[in-house]
Design a protein around this motif. Structure first.
Motif, PDB file in Angstrom:
ATOM      1  N   LEU A   1      -4.832  -6.348   6.100  1.00  0.00           N
ATOM      2  CA  LEU A   1      -4.865  -4.988   6.625  1.00  0.00           C
ATOM      3  C   LEU A   1      -4.836  -4.005   5.460  1.00  0.00           C
ATOM      4  CD1 LEU A   1      -4.641  -3.052   9.087  1.00  0.00           C
ATOM      5  CD2 LEU A   1      -2.162  -3.374   8.968  1.00  0.00           C
ATOM      6  N   ASN A   2      -5.844  -3.148   5.372  1.00  0.00           N
ATOM      7  CA  ASN A   2      -5.976  -2.147   4.313  1.00  0.00           C
ATOM      8  C   ASN A   2      -5.417  -0.815   4.804  1.00  0.00           C
ATOM      9  OD1 ASN A   2      -8.820  -1.351   2.144  1.00  0.00           O
ATOM     10  ND2 ASN A   2      -6.932  -0.224   2.378  1.00  0.00           N
ATOM     11  N   MET A   3      -4.588  -0.178   3.975  1.00  0.00           N
ATOM     12  CA  MET A   3      -4.095   1.162   4.297  1.00  0.00           C
ATOM     13  C   MET A   3      -4.421   2.116   3.161  1.00  0.00           C
ATOM     14  SD  MET A   3      -2.704   1.473   7.325  1.00  0.00           S
ATOM     15  CE  MET A   3      -1.521   2.833   7.245  1.00  0.00           C
ATOM     16  N   LEU A   4      -4.601   3.384   3.525  1.00  0.00           N
ATOM     17  CA  LEU A   4      -4.892   4.436   2.570  1.00  0.00           C
ATOM     18  C   LEU A   4      -3.588   5.049   2.071  1.00  0.00           C
ATOM     19  CD1 LEU A   4      -7.173   6.290   1.334  1.00  0.00           C
ATOM     20  CD2 LEU A   4      -6.757   7.799   3.296  1.00  0.00           C
ATOM     21  N   ALA A   5      -3.456   5.166   0.764  1.00  0.00           N
ATOM     22  CA  ALA A   5      -2.261   5.764   0.166  1.00  0.00           C
ATOM     23  C   ALA A   5      -2.599   7.106  -0.463  1.00  0.00           C
ATOM     24  CB  ALA A   5      -1.666   4.835  -0.891  1.00  0.00           C
ATOM     25  N   GLY A   6      -1.607   7.998  -0.512  1.00  0.00           N
ATOM     26  CA  GLY A   6      -1.771   9.274  -1.180  1.00  0.00           C
ATOM     27  C   GLY A   6      -1.279   9.192  -2.618  1.00  0.00           C
ATOM     28  N   LEU A   7      -1.376  10.303  -3.311  1.00  0.00           N
ATOM     29  CA  LEU A   7      -0.925  10.391  -4.696  1.00  0.00           C
ATOM     30  C   LEU A   7       0.086  11.514  -4.828  1.00  0.00           C
ATOM     31  CD1 LEU A   7      -4.400  10.113  -6.445  1.00  0.00           C
ATOM     32  CD2 LEU A   7      -2.670   8.315  -6.316  1.00  0.00           C
ATOM     33  N   ASP A   8       0.800  11.510  -5.957  1.00  0.00           N
ATOM     34  CA  ASP A   8       1.733  12.601  -6.267  1.00  0.00           C
ATOM     35  C   ASP A   8       2.760  12.798  -5.158  1.00  0.00           C
ATOM     36  OD1 ASP A   8       0.274  13.054  -8.624  1.00  0.00           O
ATOM     37  OD2 ASP A   8      -1.108  14.379  -7.568  1.00  0.00           O
ATOM     38  N   GLY A   9       3.261  11.676  -4.591  1.00  0.00           N
ATOM     39  CA  GLY A   9       4.292  11.770  -3.576  1.00  0.00           C
ATOM     40  C   GLY A   9       3.805  12.118  -2.192  1.00  0.00           C
ATOM     41  N   GLU A  10       2.488  12.145  -1.993  1.00  0.00           N
ATOM     42  CA  GLU A  10       1.931  12.423  -0.664  1.00  0.00           C
ATOM     43  C   GLU A  10       1.926  11.131   0.154  1.00  0.00           C
ATOM     44  OE1 GLU A  10      -1.901  14.136  -1.143  1.00  0.00           O
ATOM     45  OE2 GLU A  10      -1.169  15.920  -2.167  1.00  0.00           O
ATOM     46  N   GLY A  11       2.921  10.973   1.006  1.00  0.00           N
ATOM     47  CA  GLY A  11       3.001   9.779   1.833  1.00  0.00           C
ATOM     48  C   GLY A  11       3.730   8.649   1.144  1.00  0.00           C
ATOM     49  N   PRO A  12       3.899   7.537   1.859  1.00  0.00           N
ATOM     50  CA  PRO A  12       4.641   6.393   1.316  1.00  0.00           C
ATOM     51  C   PRO A  12       3.950   5.781   0.098  1.00  0.00           C
ATOM     52  CG  PRO A  12       4.346   6.195   3.698  1.00  0.00           C
ATOM     53  CD  PRO A  12       3.465   7.313   3.248  1.00  0.00           C
ATOM     54  N   SER A  13       4.737   5.162  -0.734  1.00  0.00           N
ATOM     55  CA  SER A  13       4.198   4.467  -1.897  1.00  0.00           C
ATOM     56  C   SER A  13       3.467   3.209  -1.447  1.00  0.00           C
ATOM     57  CB  SER A  13       5.337   4.076  -2.835  1.00  0.00           C
ATOM     58  OG  SER A  13       6.151   3.080  -2.209  1.00  0.00           O
ATOM     59  N   PRO A  14       2.636   2.622  -2.305  1.00  0.00           N
ATOM     60  CA  PRO A  14       2.013   1.343  -1.954  1.00  0.00           C
ATOM     61  C   PRO A  14       3.027   0.273  -1.563  1.00  0.00           C
ATOM     62  CG  PRO A  14       0.866   2.297  -3.815  1.00  0.00           C
ATOM     63  CD  PRO A  14       2.076   3.171  -3.560  1.00  0.00           C
ATOM     64  N   ALA A  15       4.143   0.215  -2.279  1.00  0.00           N
ATOM     65  CA  ALA A  15       5.160  -0.787  -1.944  1.00  0.00           C
ATOM     66  C   ALA A  15       5.716  -0.552  -0.544  1.00  0.00           C
ATOM     67  CB  ALA A  15       6.282  -0.765  -2.980  1.00  0.00           C
ATOM     68  N   ALA A  16       5.962   0.712  -0.201  1.00  0.00           N
ATOM     69  CA  ALA A  16       6.481   1.029   1.128  1.00  0.00           C
ATOM     70  C   ALA A  16       5.468   0.674   2.201  1.00  0.00           C
ATOM     71  CB  ALA A  16       6.843   2.506   1.207  1.00  0.00           C
ATOM     72  N   LEU A  17       4.181   0.937   1.945  1.00  0.00           N
ATOM     73  CA  LEU A  17       3.147   0.549   2.897  1.00  0.00           C
ATOM     74  C   LEU A  17       3.113  -0.967   3.054  1.00  0.00           C
ATOM     75  CD1 LEU A  17       0.277   2.978   1.852  1.00  0.00           C
ATOM     76  CD2 LEU A  17       1.613   3.064   3.961  1.00  0.00           C
ATOM     77  N   GLY A  18       3.331  -1.672   1.949  1.00  0.00           N
ATOM     78  CA  GLY A  18       3.389  -3.128   2.023  1.00  0.00           C
ATOM     79  C   GLY A  18       4.553  -3.619   2.863  1.00  0.00           C
ATOM     80  N   GLU A  19       5.680  -2.976   2.741  1.00  0.00           N
ATOM     81  CA  GLU A  19       6.850  -3.352   3.543  1.00  0.00           C
ATOM     82  C   GLU A  19       6.571  -3.176   5.038  1.00  0.00           C
ATOM     83  OE1 GLU A  19       9.579  -4.744   2.808  1.00  0.00           O
ATOM     84  OE2 GLU A  19       9.904  -4.486   0.654  1.00  0.00           O
ATOM     85  N   LEU A  20       5.726  -2.203   5.371  1.00  0.00           N
ATOM     86  CA  LEU A  20       5.409  -1.926   6.766  1.00  0.00           C
ATOM     87  C   LEU A  20       4.268  -2.792   7.303  1.00  0.00           C
ATOM     88  CD1 LEU A  20       5.656   1.967   6.668  1.00  0.00           C
ATOM     89  CD2 LEU A  20       7.219   0.407   7.862  1.00  0.00           C
TER      90      LEU A  20
END
Length: 240
Positions: free
Chosen positions: A193-212
């Motif tokens: 499952l691929n998720m889109l991450a933001g930069l500069d603190g916009e949204g969860p970090s990649p690690a947090a997305l991985g936890e979810l």
């Protein structure tokens, strides 16, 4: 193990909190920066490449997109996947041929056209033909645009994703899915499952997305746009 096999293996057996992070280069120079930083693979963003070539997102001619992607592939030793939007209207066999000629090991294919969702059965059929033509030579990431151009119903996103996986997609990408529905998507979707991450603190970090539940994380054109802003800041200091 060839590059396509390596790229597929990078998606397997990921531990929670350790998604595959794929930065998006927009030209050969940025690709080298990311590869030299130690990323094991890269994934080009169509919007970022379009900006580099002087086009609006979605307006890049196929010839120029494939040429740009080929330059990125030649610049690095790591596997590269390419966002080729909806496939530029090419027949599945021709699309696969062009991707392999460019040297990529994977592709993003979106399920909307002009801001309108495609019929999921027809799109699943298209993906099945791409899979048949590519065999194991390409990792197919099927973008699900329910949250971008649809009604945002997670159940419909899961239904679309399931049909694409059944058609042979290796991964699904519910672009712009809210973080709070990620656990529901993870529970209902088989495979990566691929998720889109933001930069500069916009949204969860990649690690947090991985936890979810995210298997891999990409940034769309975010890195190119952040680099453009940085260059603008430098340019402003040079203005007499």
């Amino acid at each position: 193990m060839n590059k396509a096999e390596l790229f597929r293996a990078l998606h397997l057996g990921r531990a929670p909190g350790d998604p595959l992070v794929l930065p998006g280069p927009w030209d050969a120079a940025s690709a080298r920066v990311f590869a030299e930083a130690g990323f094991p693979a890269l994934a080009t963003p169509s919007a970022g490449v379009a900006a580099c070539l002087g086009y609006e997102d979605g307006a890049t001619p196929a010839e120029e997109m494939f040429a740009a992607v080929a330059r990125i592939v030649r610049a690095v030793d790591v596997p590269v996947s390419a966002d080729v939007e909806g496939g530029f209207g090419l027949a599945p066999g021709e699309l696969v041929e062009r991707l392999l000629q460019a040297g990529v090991v994977g592709c993003n294919l979106e399920d909307s056209d002009g801001g309108v969702l495609k019929d999921p059965r027809e799109h699943a059929g298209f993906l099945a033909e791409v899979r048949a033509a590519a065999g194991g030579a390409l990792f197919v990431n099927a973008r699900v645009d329910t949250f971008l151009h649809g009604d945002g119903d997670p159940e419909r996103a899961v239904e679309r994703a399931a049909s694409y996986v059944a058609a042979g997609a290796d991964c699904v990408y519910p672009i712009r899915a809210p973080v709070d529905v990620l656990p529901l998507l993870r529970a209902g979707i088989q495979g990566p499952l691929n998720m889109l991450a933001g930069l500069d603190g916009e949204g969860p970090s990649p690690a947090a997305l991985g936890e979810l539940g995210a298997t891999r994380v990409t940034f769309g054109p975010g890195l190119q746009r952040r680099a453009a802003r940085a260059l603008r800041e430098i340019a402003d200091t040079l203005v007499p």
